[in-house]
Design a protein around this motif. Structure first.
Motif, PDB file in Angstrom:
ATOM      1  N   LEU A  86       0.997  -1.173   0.591  1.00  0.00           N
ATOM      2  CA  LEU A  86      -0.466   0.062   0.205  1.00  0.00           C
ATOM      3  C   LEU A  86       1.017   1.469  -0.192  1.00  0.00           C
ATOM      4  N   ASN A  87       0.210   2.095  -0.817  1.00  0.00           N
ATOM      5  CA  ASN A  87       0.995   3.345  -0.643  1.00  0.00           C
ATOM      6  C   ASN A  87       1.105   3.927   0.287  1.00  0.00           C
ATOM      7  N   SER A  88       1.901   5.447   0.139  1.00  0.00           N
ATOM      8  CA  SER A  88       1.526   6.241   1.763  1.00  0.00           C
ATOM      9  C   SER A  88       0.578   7.074   0.927  1.00  0.00           C
ATOM     10  N   GLY A  89      -0.764   7.182   2.671  1.00  0.00           N
ATOM     11  CA  GLY A  89      -1.939   7.938   1.800  1.00  0.00           C
ATOM     12  C   GLY A  89      -2.882   6.624   2.048  1.00  0.00           C
ATOM     13  N   ASP A  90      -2.879   5.420   1.789  1.00  0.00           N
ATOM     14  CA  ASP A  90      -4.068   4.375   1.549  1.00  0.00           C
ATOM     15  C   ASP A  90      -3.740   4.033   3.108  1.00  0.00           C
ATOM     16  N   VAL A  91      -3.088   4.212   3.667  1.00  0.00           N
ATOM     17  CA  VAL A  91      -3.145   2.588   5.068  1.00  0.00           C
ATOM     18  C   VAL A  91      -3.813   3.562   5.976  1.00  0.00           C
ATOM     19  N   ASN A  92      -4.884   3.130   6.730  1.00  0.00           N
ATOM     20  CA  ASN A  92      -5.412   3.039   7.463  1.00  0.00           C
ATOM     21  C   ASN A  92      -6.008   2.020   8.367  1.00  0.00           C
ATOM     22  N   GLN A  93      -6.966   2.118   9.650  1.00  0.00           N
ATOM     23  CA  GLN A  93      -7.076   1.072  10.494  1.00  0.00           C
ATOM     24  C   GLN A  93      -8.192  -0.146   9.308  1.00  0.00           C
ATOM     25  N   SER A  94      -8.194   0.326   8.592  1.00  0.00           N
ATOM     26  CA  SER A  94      -8.999  -0.803   7.797  1.00  0.00           C
ATOM     27  C   SER A  94      -8.692  -1.438   7.230  1.00  0.00           C
ATOM     28  N   SER A  95      -7.727  -0.275   5.888  1.00  0.00           N
ATOM     29  CA  SER A  95      -6.669  -1.309   5.106  1.00  0.00           C
ATOM     30  C   SER A  95      -5.984  -2.279   5.280  1.00  0.00           C
ATOM     31  N   LEU A  96      -5.570  -1.470   6.997  1.00  0.00           N
ATOM     32  CA  LEU A  96      -4.272  -2.340   7.633  1.00  0.00           C
ATOM     33  C   LEU A  96      -4.632  -3.738   7.468  1.00  0.00           C
ATOM     34  N   LEU A  97      -6.025  -4.601   7.492  1.00  0.00           N
ATOM     35  CA  LEU A  97      -5.640  -5.441   7.963  1.00  0.00           C
ATOM     36  C   LEU A  97      -6.790  -6.245   6.467  1.00  0.00           C
ATOM     37  N   LEU A  98      -6.898  -5.914   5.933  1.00  0.00           N
ATOM     38  CA  LEU A  98      -7.183  -6.631   4.544  1.00  0.00           C
ATOM     39  C   LEU A  98      -6.103  -7.465   3.129  1.00  0.00           C
ATOM     40  N   GLN A  99      -4.724  -7.160   4.009  1.00  0.00           N
ATOM     41  CA  GLN A  99      -4.038  -7.740   3.037  1.00  0.00           C
ATOM     42  C   GLN A  99      -3.828  -8.792   3.139  1.00  0.00           C
ATOM     43  N   GLN A 100      -3.139  -9.377   1.780  1.00  0.00           N
ATOM     44  CA  GLN A 100      -2.613 -10.430   1.696  1.00  0.00           C
ATOM     45  C   GLN A 100      -1.249 -10.559   0.576  1.00  0.00           C
ATOM     46  N   ASN A 101      -0.904 -11.216   0.938  1.00  0.00           N
ATOM     47  CA  ASN A 101       0.627 -11.601   0.148  1.00  0.00           C
ATOM     48  C   ASN A 101       1.071 -12.894  -0.145  1.00  0.00           C
ATOM     49  N   TYR A 102       2.052 -13.418  -1.759  1.00  0.00           N
ATOM     50  CA  TYR A 102       2.566 -14.705  -1.700  1.00  0.00           C
ATOM     51  C   TYR A 102       3.911 -14.236  -0.988  1.00  0.00           C
ATOM     52  N   LEU A 103       4.357 -15.175   0.128  1.00  0.00           N
ATOM     53  CA  LEU A 103       5.871 -15.496   0.300  1.00  0.00           C
ATOM     54  C   LEU A 103       6.925 -15.683  -0.773  1.00  0.00           C
ATOM     55  N   LYS A 104       8.003 -15.772  -1.210  1.00  0.00           N
ATOM     56  CA  LYS A 104       8.683 -16.304  -2.155  1.00  0.00           C
ATOM     57  C   LYS A 104       9.860 -17.869  -1.959  1.00  0.00           C
ATOM     58  N   GLY A 105       9.844 -18.280  -2.229  1.00  0.00           N
ATOM     59  CA  GLY A 105      10.793 -19.226  -2.605  1.00  0.00           C
ATOM     60  C   GLY A 105      12.183 -18.854  -3.377  1.00  0.00           C
ATOM     61  N   ASN A 106      12.591 -20.361  -3.852  1.00  0.00           N
ATOM     62  CA  ASN A 106      13.872 -20.402  -4.700  1.00  0.00           C
ATOM     63  C   ASN A 106      13.909 -19.509  -5.745  1.00  0.00           C
ATOM     64  N   PHE A 107      14.808 -18.290  -5.880  1.00  0.00           N
ATOM     65  CA  PHE A 107      14.571 -17.533  -6.856  1.00  0.00           C
ATOM     66  C   PHE A 107      13.694 -16.764  -7.203  1.00  0.00           C
ATOM     67  N   CYS A 108      13.395 -16.367  -5.552  1.00  0.00           N
ATOM     68  CA  CYS A 108      12.641 -15.291  -5.923  1.00  0.00           C
ATOM     69  C   CYS A 108      10.807 -15.634  -6.113  1.00  0.00           C
ATOM     70  N   ILE A 109      10.592 -16.524  -6.246  1.00  0.00           N
ATOM     71  CA  ILE A 109       9.470 -16.619  -7.162  1.00  0.00           C
ATOM     72  C   ILE A 109       8.230 -16.891  -6.500  1.00  0.00           C
ATOM     73  N   ASP A 110       7.412 -16.447  -6.233  1.00  0.00           N
ATOM     74  CA  ASP A 110       6.222 -17.339  -5.438  1.00  0.00           C
ATOM     75  C   ASP A 110       5.536 -18.388  -5.019  1.00  0.00           C
ATOM     76  N   ASN A 111       5.455 -19.249  -3.495  1.00  0.00           N
ATOM     77  CA  ASN A 111       6.250 -20.383  -3.540  1.00  0.00           C
ATOM     78  C   ASN A 111       4.733 -21.161  -2.879  1.00  0.00           C
ATOM     79  N   ASN A 112       3.422 -20.184  -3.113  1.00  0.00           N
ATOM     80  CA  ASN A 112       1.912 -20.442  -2.833  1.00  0.00           C
ATOM     81  C   ASN A 112       1.992 -20.540  -1.731  1.00  0.00           C
ATOM     82  N   THR A 113       2.448 -19.989  -0.777  1.00  0.00           N
ATOM     83  CA  THR A 113       2.199 -20.147   0.662  1.00  0.00           C
ATOM     84  C   THR A 113       1.544 -18.079   1.291  1.00  0.00           C
TER      85      THR A 113
END
Length: 338
Positions: A86-113
């Motif tokens: 989230l860019n500066s200005g888009d972070v608030n108490q609501s948006s703070l809780l709604l995010q998800q993202n993949y971890l990266k594994g070998n060669f910095c590729i998303d590992n589906n976690t």
């Protein structure tokens, strides 16, 4: 006569039902912790502390909302580049809780976690979400100084059944500094973005003061009796010895150490043994009366303070875990143990 006896029996069952019904069954306990919200607010206001910064303090406190308005949300990957979420200005108490993202594994590729921003995790070691002000044009240096308008400062209260006193209550007062300044030790950097500090006031079941725990880094916090503390009224006037905890002289005084913001009951040099000395002094004074917000419980926040459900870090990832931003209050061990 039978009708009269029936009424008595019904009344008796009703009384037994009320006795067996927990307090949180009432609409007056919206965070479902077994303590009426009105009682929590009463205790919270009665013992709201007075905070005194060191006269040379460069890094003051802020409210959560002030800080969120000035940071971006990022995602840390061990061994790979961090991602902007989230860019500066888009972070608030609501948006703070709604995010998800993949971890990266070998060669910095998303590992589906998938990691969610409400997850409890070791972000420094395993990757995850963190908050960071931009360093472009040294904007972060301005954020580090905190909110210059003292009227906007806030303290965040968490009230629970006491973990140290039977039938008592613990009132934790949490306050946030955007930056912690501390000297390095043996070449290890101790500075870090974000700094959650707190004290815990413990009262008995009649709401009388029992003791207060003043937290500090490295588990150096101490518990103090009333005789060891200074108390003030809402106007900042200090109580004489025979006035402590009488009338409105119920607000414990906290001296915040320069840079580290550790809490002490007195001004002066605070010896920490082999660790760098802390210094407290009579600088800027802030009475938190009317500035305390009851945040409720993590599972049921009060007063819109959903930030307590955010599991990421309040500050960037440093070179060590010590120089990395901290977790929020509800994800620290002190939330339930002090």
């Amino acid at each position: 006569m039978e009708k009269f006896l029936w009424k008595l029996s019904f009344l008796g069952l009703f009384v037994l039902y009320l006795m067996a019904t927990p307090l949180h069954a009432s609409s007056g306990d919206n965070d479902n912790d077994g303590i009426f919200d009105s009682l929590e607010n009463q205790i919270m206001d009665k013992y709201a502390p007075q905070l005194i910064l060191h006269p040379d303090e460069d890094y003051a406190i802020s409210s959560v909302n002030w800080y969120l308005e000035r940071v971006a949300m990022r995602f840390h990957h061990r061994g790979c580049l961090d991602e902007q979420i989230l860019n500066s200005g888009d972070v608030n108490q609501s948006s703070l809780l709604l995010q998800q993202n993949y971890l990266k594994g070998n060669f910095c590729i998303d590992n589906n976690t998938i990691v969610y921003s409400t997850d409890a995790r070791d972000t420094y070691k395993d990757g995850g979400f963190f908050l960071q002000p931009s360093n472009e044009n040294e904007f972060d240096q301005l954020v580090y100084k905190g909110d210059s308008n003292q009227a906007n400062w806030r303290i965040y209260a968490h009230i629970q059944q006491s973990t140290t006193l039977d039938n008592g209550y613990d009132i934790q007062y949490w306050f946030f500094y955007p930056f912690n300044e501390a000297p390095s030790v043996a070449g290890v950097k101790l500075n870090h973005e974000g700094d959650w500090e707190h004290i815990t006031v413990t009262v008995d079941n009649s709401l009388n003061f029992h003791n207060a725990y003043y937290a500090s880094h490295n588990d150096e916090g101490k518990r103090y009796s009333a005789s060891e503390l200074t108390f003030a009224n809402p106007n900042g006037i200090y109580a004489a010895s025979n006035e402590k905890l009488t009338g409105n002289f119920t607000h414990p005084v906290i001296y915040s150490a320069k840079g580290t913001h550790a809490s002490y009951p007195t001004a002066g040099t605070q010896d920490r043994g082999i660790l760098p000395t802390d210094y407290t002094g009579n600088g800027q004074v802030w009475n938190s009366v009317t500035k305390v917000i009851n945040v409720g419980e993590k599972e049921a926040p009060l007063n819109g303070q959903t930030f307590i459900q955010y599991g990421g870090l309040w500050g960037e990832i440093g070179n060590t875990s010590i120089s990395t931003g901290p977790k929020g209050p509800a994800f620290q061990s002190a939330w339930f143990n002090e």
